[in-house]
Design a protein around this motif. Structure first.
Motif, PDB file in Angstrom:
ATOM      1  N   LEU A 115      41.178  42.593  65.827  1.00 45.06           N
ATOM      2  CA  LEU A 115      41.575  41.335  65.218  1.00 45.06           C
ATOM      3  C   LEU A 115      40.928  41.235  63.840  1.00 45.06           C
ATOM      4  CD1 LEU A 115      43.363  38.995  66.134  1.00 45.06           C
ATOM      5  CD2 LEU A 115      41.279  37.736  66.703  1.00 45.06           C
ATOM      6  N   VAL A 116      41.752  41.217  62.805  1.00 42.34           N
ATOM      7  CA  VAL A 116      41.279  41.185  61.426  1.00 42.34           C
ATOM      8  C   VAL A 116      41.439  39.773  60.877  1.00 42.34           C
ATOM      9  CG1 VAL A 116      41.569  42.150  59.121  1.00 42.34           C
ATOM     10  CG2 VAL A 116      41.952  43.594  61.127  1.00 42.34           C
ATOM     11  N   SER A 117      40.360  39.201  60.392  1.00 43.40           N
ATOM     12  CA  SER A 117      40.391  37.849  59.859  1.00 43.40           C
ATOM     13  C   SER A 117      40.756  37.859  58.378  1.00 43.40           C
ATOM     14  CB  SER A 117      39.027  37.171  60.038  1.00 43.40           C
ATOM     15  OG  SER A 117      39.013  35.904  59.390  1.00 43.40           O
ATOM     16  N   LEU A 118      41.613  36.919  57.992  1.00 40.90           N
ATOM     17  CA  LEU A 118      41.958  36.716  56.585  1.00 40.90           C
ATOM     18  C   LEU A 118      41.487  35.343  56.114  1.00 40.90           C
ATOM     19  CD1 LEU A 118      45.596  38.170  56.559  1.00 40.90           C
ATOM     20  CD2 LEU A 118      43.488  39.321  55.871  1.00 40.90           C
ATOM     21  N   ARG A 119      40.487  34.802  56.794  1.00 44.19           N
ATOM     22  CA  ARG A 119      39.972  33.488  56.403  1.00 44.19           C
ATOM     23  C   ARG A 119      39.345  33.549  55.006  1.00 44.19           C
ATOM     24  NH1 ARG A 119      40.170  29.581  60.057  1.00 44.19           N
ATOM     25  NH2 ARG A 119      40.582  30.131  62.230  1.00 44.19           N
ATOM     26  N   GLN A 120      38.828  34.716  54.669  1.00 44.18           N
ATOM     27  CA  GLN A 120      38.411  34.967  53.294  1.00 44.18           C
ATOM     28  C   GLN A 120      39.291  36.089  52.746  1.00 44.18           C
ATOM     29  OE1 GLN A 120      36.260  33.241  51.522  1.00 44.18           O
ATOM     30  NE2 GLN A 120      35.641  31.942  53.234  1.00 44.18           N
ATOM     31  N   PRO A 121      39.645  36.036  51.464  1.00 44.45           N
ATOM     32  CA  PRO A 121      40.507  37.073  50.894  1.00 44.45           C
ATOM     33  C   PRO A 121      39.920  38.472  51.052  1.00 44.45           C
ATOM     34  CG  PRO A 121      40.383  35.203  49.419  1.00 44.45           C
ATOM     35  CD  PRO A 121      39.355  34.964  50.489  1.00 44.45           C
ATOM     36  N   THR A 122      40.805  39.435  51.200  1.00 49.05           N
ATOM     37  CA  THR A 122      40.413  40.823  51.391  1.00 49.05           C
ATOM     38  C   THR A 122      41.103  41.705  50.344  1.00 49.05           C
ATOM     39  OG1 THR A 122      42.204  41.203  52.966  1.00 49.05           O
ATOM     40  CG2 THR A 122      40.091  40.513  53.878  1.00 49.05           C
ATOM     41  N   VAL A 123      40.710  42.979  50.338  1.00 47.63           N
ATOM     42  CA  VAL A 123      41.235  43.919  49.340  1.00 47.63           C
ATOM     43  C   VAL A 123      41.897  45.102  50.028  1.00 47.63           C
ATOM     44  CG1 VAL A 123      40.576  45.547  47.513  1.00 47.63           C
ATOM     45  CG2 VAL A 123      39.541  43.260  47.590  1.00 47.63           C
ATOM     46  N   MET A 124      43.038  45.499  49.484  1.00 45.81           N
ATOM     47  CA  MET A 124      43.749  46.701  49.912  1.00 45.81           C
ATOM     48  C   MET A 124      43.717  47.703  48.766  1.00 45.81           C
ATOM     49  SD  MET A 124      47.771  47.104  51.055  1.00 45.81           S
ATOM     50  CE  MET A 124      47.539  46.552  52.747  1.00 45.81           C
ATOM     51  N   GLY A 125      43.116  48.849  49.004  1.00 48.66           N
ATOM     52  CA  GLY A 125      43.044  49.885  47.983  1.00 48.66           C
ATOM     53  C   GLY A 125      44.288  50.756  47.983  1.00 48.66           C
ATOM     54  N   ILE A 126      44.776  51.105  46.804  1.00 52.11           N
ATOM     55  CA  ILE A 126      46.000  51.888  46.635  1.00 52.11           C
ATOM     56  C   ILE A 126      45.672  53.379  46.567  1.00 52.11           C
ATOM     57  CG2 ILE A 126      47.969  52.354  45.124  1.00 52.11           C
ATOM     58  CD1 ILE A 126      47.599  49.442  44.060  1.00 52.11           C
ATOM     59  N   LEU A 127      46.304  54.158  47.433  1.00 57.03           N
ATOM     60  CA  LEU A 127      46.189  55.615  47.404  1.00 57.03           C
ATOM     61  C   LEU A 127      47.578  56.202  47.171  1.00 57.03           C
ATOM     62  CD1 LEU A 127      43.758  56.223  50.424  1.00 57.03           C
ATOM     63  CD2 LEU A 127      43.191  56.300  47.985  1.00 57.03           C
ATOM     64  N   ASN A 128      47.856  56.582  45.941  1.00 58.92           N
ATOM     65  CA  ASN A 128      49.158  57.135  45.588  1.00 58.92           C
ATOM     66  C   ASN A 128      49.139  58.651  45.692  1.00 58.92           C
ATOM     67  OD1 ASN A 128      50.573  54.748  44.940  1.00 58.92           O
ATOM     68  ND2 ASN A 128      49.578  54.655  42.941  1.00 58.92           N
ATOM     69  N   HIS A 145      45.580  30.373  43.732  1.00 60.06           N
ATOM     70  CA  HIS A 145      46.873  29.880  44.204  1.00 60.06           C
ATOM     71  C   HIS A 145      47.225  30.393  45.597  1.00 60.06           C
ATOM     72  CE1 HIS A 145      47.221  28.919  39.911  1.00 60.06           C
ATOM     73  NE2 HIS A 145      48.131  28.034  40.264  1.00 60.06           N
ATOM     74  N   GLY A 146      46.236  30.860  46.351  1.00 62.16           N
ATOM     75  CA  GLY A 146      46.463  31.108  47.767  1.00 62.16           C
ATOM     76  C   GLY A 146      46.564  32.543  48.231  1.00 62.16           C
ATOM     77  N   ALA A 147      46.265  33.527  47.380  1.00 63.92           N
ATOM     78  CA  ALA A 147      46.360  34.928  47.799  1.00 63.92           C
ATOM     79  C   ALA A 147      45.335  35.241  48.887  1.00 63.92           C
ATOM     80  CB  ALA A 147      46.144  35.858  46.608  1.00 63.92           C
ATOM     81  N   ASP A 148      45.762  36.026  49.878  1.00 63.01           N
ATOM     82  CA  ASP A 148      44.889  36.434  50.976  1.00 63.01           C
ATOM     83  C   ASP A 148      44.484  37.899  50.894  1.00 63.01           C
ATOM     84  OD1 ASP A 148      44.989  33.947  52.691  1.00 63.01           O
ATOM     85  OD2 ASP A 148      47.131  34.390  52.530  1.00 63.01           O
ATOM     86  N   ILE A 149      45.350  38.738  50.332  1.00 63.46           N
ATOM     87  CA  ILE A 149      45.063  40.162  50.183  1.00 63.46           C
ATOM     88  C   ILE A 149      45.405  40.575  48.757  1.00 63.46           C
ATOM     89  CG2 ILE A 149      45.534  42.511  51.009  1.00 63.46           C
ATOM     90  CD1 ILE A 149      46.556  41.278  53.623  1.00 63.46           C
ATOM     91  N   LEU A 150      44.469  41.214  48.074  1.00 66.26           N
ATOM     92  CA  LEU A 150      44.725  41.770  46.752  1.00 66.26           C
ATOM     93  C   LEU A 150      44.933  43.272  46.894  1.00 66.26           C
ATOM     94  CD1 LEU A 150      41.980  39.985  44.588  1.00 66.26           C
ATOM     95  CD2 LEU A 150      44.364  39.271  44.946  1.00 66.26           C
ATOM     96  N   ARG A 151      46.106  43.749  46.505  1.00 67.05           N
ATOM     97  CA  ARG A 151      46.405  45.179  46.545  1.00 67.05           C
ATOM     98  C   ARG A 151      46.097  45.749  45.163  1.00 67.05           C
ATOM     99  NH1 ARG A 151      50.658  48.648  45.324  1.00 67.05           N
ATOM    100  NH2 ARG A 151      50.914  50.428  46.751  1.00 67.05           N
ATOM    101  N   VAL A 152      45.101  46.654  45.085  1.00 68.51           N
ATOM    102  CA  VAL A 152      44.569  47.038  43.770  1.00 68.51           C
ATOM    103  C   VAL A 152      44.242  48.520  43.679  1.00 68.51           C
ATOM    104  CG1 VAL A 152      43.562  44.736  43.411  1.00 68.51           C
ATOM    105  CG2 VAL A 152      42.170  46.552  44.441  1.00 68.51           C
ATOM    106  N   HIS A 153      44.152  48.986  42.429  1.00 65.18           N
ATOM    107  CA  HIS A 153      43.636  50.323  42.140  1.00 65.18           C
ATOM    108  C   HIS A 153      42.113  50.303  42.029  1.00 65.18           C
ATOM    109  CE1 HIS A 153      47.764  50.321  40.391  1.00 65.18           C
ATOM    110  NE2 HIS A 153      47.813  51.543  40.891  1.00 65.18           N
ATOM    111  N   ASP A 154      41.558  49.167  41.623  1.00 65.26           N
ATOM    112  CA  ASP A 154      40.132  49.055  41.305  1.00 65.26           C
ATOM    113  C   ASP A 154      39.473  48.116  42.311  1.00 65.26           C
ATOM    114  OD1 ASP A 154      40.309  50.418  38.490  1.00 65.26           O
ATOM    115  OD2 ASP A 154      41.878  48.879  38.491  1.00 65.26           O
TER     116      ASP A 154
END
Length: 287
Positions: free
Chosen positions: A20-33, A261-270
């Motif tokens: 069970l993964v909580s999104l009560r605080q924003p999280t980060v998704m790292g990009i692997l291309n 403005h309400g983002a829960d997950i930031l998908r980023v390179h950095d």
């Protein structure tokens, strides 16, 4: 920033492979291309060792998710065959699952067969830039696999989406209508965990991207976790008259606004910079 701050009751947990993964605080998704032609040259990873090294760096810096993609979806990107995408994605997912068994892996694909193969090798989420429009088997496949699904808004294909930027009924109105209809279809299919992504840069010009960022809160009426992918995209660098390599400052500012403005997950390179952005916004809002 949290569901309690709004009139809407946004879902704040995901079931990822029994965790069970909580999104009560924003999280980060790292990009692997794992592509040779992604729009940001420094994100292109060639070979399993390079992927593992970058994955370790992102996890150490605080990424909750890693998003693995074998098909570049930049505007005008060339077509990649299903087999070629499988050949890129499947060994990579397998290696990541072996080396980092606690990592939460997402597969960035619009093809049901690739999604299924990736989950079988250890992926926990499916990130579909087409919102199920490019493979009619996707929704049933997601339901059968029982994994969270990232539903993104896009029109057309990566090859022609840049020409499909006219929204006669209003930009946000059409995005919300599309997402709501697709969410209903996913629910009917039996998909339980859905994350929405408004699709910055996908069938949207730069002015539309800024309008979308300004009006991001309107998506909360869907009451679903919100993933935002702004990292080094054209709206973060063309306005500054620089290139993707110089877009980190613009990305940080855009991500800050998205969080407000309400983002829960930031998908980023950095990843490190995104974690720092989240921490500063969190401290500001809870001080």
């Amino acid at each position: 920033m949290n569901a309690k701050d709004t009139l809407f009751c946004k879902k704040t947990t995901l079931n990822c492979g029994g965790r069970l993964v909580s999104l009560r605080q924003p999280t980060v998704m790292g990009i692997l291309n794992i592509t040779p032609d992604s729009f940001y040259a420094h994100s292109r990873l060639q070979g399993i060792d390079a992927v593992l090294q970058q994955a370790e760096k992102m996890l150490t810096e605080g990424a909750t998710f890693l998003d693995i993609g074998g098909y570049s979806t930049r505007p005008g990107a060339p077509e990649v065959t299903e087999q070629e995408e499988l050949d890129r994605v499947v060994p990579t997912i397998k290696a990541l699952a072996r080396e980092f068994p606690e990592a939460l892996l997402s597969v960035d694909t619009f093809r049901a067969k690739v999604a299924q193969a990736a989950v079988q090798q250890g992926a926990h989420l499916i990130n579909d830039v087409s919102g199920g429009t490019l493979d009619e088997r996707m929704f049933d496949t997601v339901a059968q696999l029982g994994v969270p699904y990232i539903l993104m808004h896009m029109r057309g294909t990566p090859q022609n989406m840049a020409t499909l930027t006219t929204y006669e009924n209003g930009l946000l109105e059409e995005i919300i209508s599309f997402l709501a209809q697709r969410v209903a279809q996913l629910r009917t299919a039996g998909v339980k965990d859905i994350i929405i992504d408004p699709g910055f840069g996908f069938a949207k010009n730069i002015d539309q991207n800024f309008e979308l960022l300004r009006r991001l809160r309107e998506l909360e009426l869907l009451e679903l976790p919100l993933l935002i992918g702004l990292s080094r995209k054209s709206m973060t660098y063309k306005a500054l008259r620089v290139g993707p390599e110089e877009a980190l400052t613009g990305t940080i500012v855009a991500n800050t606004l998205a969080l407000l403005h309400g983002a829960d997950i930031l998908r980023v390179h950095d990843v490190k910079e995104a974690i720092h952005t989240i921490e500063i916004v969190r401290k500001t809002l809870t001080a």
